[in-house]
Design an enzyme around this catalytic site. Structure first.
Site, PDB file in Angstrom:
ATOM      1  N   THR A 167       3.713   0.989  -0.653  1.00 55.02           N
ATOM      2  CA  THR A 167       4.351   1.843  -1.602  1.00 55.02           C
ATOM      3  C   THR A 167       5.529   2.396  -0.913  1.00 55.02           C
ATOM      4  O   THR A 167       5.655   2.589  -0.074  1.00 55.02           O
ATOM      5  CB  THR A 167       3.213   2.837  -2.181  1.00 55.02           C
ATOM      6  OG1 THR A 167       2.139   2.207  -2.486  1.00 55.02           O
ATOM      7  CG2 THR A 167       3.788   3.645  -3.307  1.00 55.02           C
ATOM      8  N   ARG A 195      -4.988  -3.923 -12.860  1.00 53.16           N
ATOM      9  CA  ARG A 195      -5.325  -2.863 -11.978  1.00 53.16           C
ATOM     10  C   ARG A 195      -4.255  -1.918 -11.714  1.00 53.16           C
ATOM     11  O   ARG A 195      -2.990  -2.226 -11.634  1.00 53.16           O
ATOM     12  CB  ARG A 195      -5.581  -3.502 -10.551  1.00 53.16           C
ATOM     13  CG  ARG A 195      -6.260  -2.351  -9.446  1.00 53.16           C
ATOM     14  CD  ARG A 195      -4.812  -2.266  -8.648  1.00 53.16           C
ATOM     15  NE  ARG A 195      -5.305  -1.263  -7.452  1.00 53.16           N
ATOM     16  CZ  ARG A 195      -4.372  -0.635  -6.530  1.00 53.16           C
ATOM     17  NH1 ARG A 195      -3.106  -0.893  -6.865  1.00 53.16           N
ATOM     18  NH2 ARG A 195      -4.682   0.100  -5.740  1.00 53.16           N
ATOM     19  N   GLY A 197      -2.946   1.550  -9.595  1.00 55.46           N
ATOM     20  CA  GLY A 197      -3.349   2.047  -8.323  1.00 55.46           C
ATOM     21  C   GLY A 197      -3.054   3.689  -8.593  1.00 55.46           C
ATOM     22  O   GLY A 197      -3.115   4.200  -9.707  1.00 55.46           O
ATOM     23  N   ASP A 198      -2.827   4.305  -7.463  1.00 58.89           N
ATOM     24  CA  ASP A 198      -2.631   6.002  -7.722  1.00 58.89           C
ATOM     25  C   ASP A 198      -1.170   6.298  -7.881  1.00 58.89           C
ATOM     26  O   ASP A 198      -0.834   7.253  -8.535  1.00 58.89           O
ATOM     27  CB  ASP A 198      -2.864   6.503  -6.158  1.00 58.89           C
ATOM     28  CG  ASP A 198      -2.050   5.929  -5.018  1.00 58.89           C
ATOM     29  OD1 ASP A 198      -2.054   4.643  -5.071  1.00 58.89           O
ATOM     30  OD2 ASP A 198      -2.003   6.757  -4.136  1.00 58.89           O
ATOM     31  N   THR A 218       0.699   6.655   0.014  1.00 61.10           N
ATOM     32  CA  THR A 218       0.698   5.053   0.127  1.00 61.10           C
ATOM     33  C   THR A 218      -0.555   4.877   1.003  1.00 61.10           C
ATOM     34  O   THR A 218      -1.228   5.581   1.537  1.00 61.10           O
ATOM     35  CB  THR A 218       1.786   4.598   1.074  1.00 61.10           C
ATOM     36  OG1 THR A 218       1.678   4.893   2.364  1.00 61.10           O
ATOM     37  CG2 THR A 218       3.121   5.077   0.645  1.00 61.10           C
ATOM     38  N   GLY A 219      -1.032   3.639   0.567  1.00 60.55           N
ATOM     39  CA  GLY A 219      -2.226   3.187   1.081  1.00 60.55           C
ATOM     40  C   GLY A 219      -3.245   2.821  -0.030  1.00 60.55           C
ATOM     41  O   GLY A 219      -2.861   2.435  -0.955  1.00 60.55           O
ATOM     42  N   GLY A 221      -4.764   3.093  -3.034  1.00 65.80           N
ATOM     43  CA  GLY A 221      -4.897   3.963  -4.182  1.00 65.80           C
ATOM     44  C   GLY A 221      -5.997   4.393  -4.880  1.00 65.80           C
ATOM     45  O   GLY A 221      -5.991   5.641  -5.352  1.00 65.80           O
TER      46      GLY A 221
HETATM   47  N1  GLY Z   1      -1.034   3.089  -3.061  1.00 60.97           N
HETATM   48  C1  GLY Z   1      -0.433   1.988  -3.869  1.00 60.97           C
HETATM   49  C2  GLY Z   1      -1.797   1.176  -4.447  1.00 60.97           C
HETATM   50  O1  GLY Z   1      -3.121   1.411  -4.216  1.00 60.97           O
HETATM   51  O2  GLY Z   1      -1.662   0.461  -5.400  1.00 60.97           O
END
Ligand code: GLY
Length: 313
Positions: A167, A195, A197-198, A218-219, A221
């Site tokens: 991200t 889907r 993410g965060d 990032t990571g 999510g």
């Molecule tokens: N942090 C980005 C995602 O999980 O989509």
């Protein structure tokens, strides 16, 4: 003033710093820093040429938050439109909503005059998807994925061990002390269609509040959603914790999550006094920042707080 980001935002720093140096807003600087990252064909985790979902469609998530008012805008599973961060900003500025997803996000982007881009993937990414998925499936299974009634099985196979998620995070504080935070991503490679993410979830991957500071993730999510990580960091500062204590608390809280799908996490955070921080669950990860006194950005190693990764059999 300061611009603070995940290292892949370096391509956008000249644009963001120019705005801040000219007395522009943190919000404008965040958007201007993220747009070149979304345009960067070498970045597989954000915007143009990011890794697509399991069916080969690029679905983009982005959000932006204004720390002056905590007004926010976000898009999820946006198809075929960049800059996603600018569409997110338009959501904030023109709608009484915070988050639009899927077909509604696409429709809104068109309504606001953003062009639909047919080819957001280069042939190298299209070939990479085929090569990775065919490690687990036959040619026929690959060819019939779109009509499969067991797509969930393939998401699991494709994402373990080839978990790919990344991200761009950008936080800015302008000359007036205002703070803004932006996040953009193509999400988890080979993810299940739809889907989120965060990154588009305010409080999970993005949070900014002038009174205390800002944070972005990032990571994986799903973990940041479950732990409301970005908001937790800002809330901890509100409750009197230092920036360091707030980030450590958030990382430790992620490590305490139960269940089988626990992966990596990185975060950046800014205290309202302009102090930056970067944390990661992996060693050697970096973040970048630049202040008005610096000619260029510096790259710093993130503080390591280990998270025990667990993946389902
Ligand atoms: N942090 C980005 C995602 O999980 O989509």
């Amino acid at each position: 003033m300061i611009l603070l980001a995940s290292t892949n935002a370096n391509v956008g720093f000249p644009a963001g710093m120019e705005i801040l140096r000219k007395g522009g807003s943190a919000l404008d600087a965040v958007e201007a820093t993220i747009r070149p990252v979304e345009d960067n064909p070498a970045d597989r985790t954000v915007g143009f040429n990011g890794y697509p979902n399991i069916l080969g469609d690029l679905e983009l998530d982005a959000s932006i938050m204004d720390g002056r008012t905590r007004e926010s805008g976000a898009v999820g599973a946006l198809k075929g439109v960049i800059p996603a961060i600018s569409v997110a900003r338009k959501v904030m500025e023109t709608l009484p909503h915070v988050l639009l997803a899927g077909a509604g996000a696409d429709r809104f982007a068109a309504e606001m005059g953003f062009p639909q881009t047919e080819a957001l993937l280069n042939p190298d990414v299209i070939a990479a998807r085929e090569a990775i998925l065919k490690q687990d499936m036959t040619d026929t299974e690959f060819a019939t994925l779109a009509t499969s009634d067991n797509l969930r099985q393939w998401v699991r196979l494709a994402t373990d061990p080839e978990r790919t998620y990344g991200t761009v995070n950008v936080i800015a504080q302008d000359a007036n002390g205002n703070i803004a935070c932006g996040v953009s991503t193509s999400g988890w490679a080979w993810k299940y269609p739809g889907r989120l993410g965060d990154s588009p979830i305010i409080g999970a991957g993005n949070y900014a509040d002038n009174r205390y500071g800002a944070a972005a993730c990032t990571g994986m999510g799903e973990m940041a959603i479950r732990a409301s990580t970005a908001h937790s960091i800002v809330m901890a500062m509100k409750l009197g914790k230092s920036l360091t204590e707030a980030c450590e608390l958030a990382m430790e809280d992620l490590n305490a999550l139960g269940g089988n799908f626990i992966g990596r996490m990185n975060l950046i955070a800014l205290a309202k006094d302009g102090t930056p921080a970067g944390y990661s669950s992996l060693p050697g990860k970096t973040f970048i920042y630049q202040t008005d006194e610096m000619e260029t950005y510096v790259e710093k190693e993130r503080t390591l707080v280990e998270i025990e990764e667990r993946w389902a059999e």
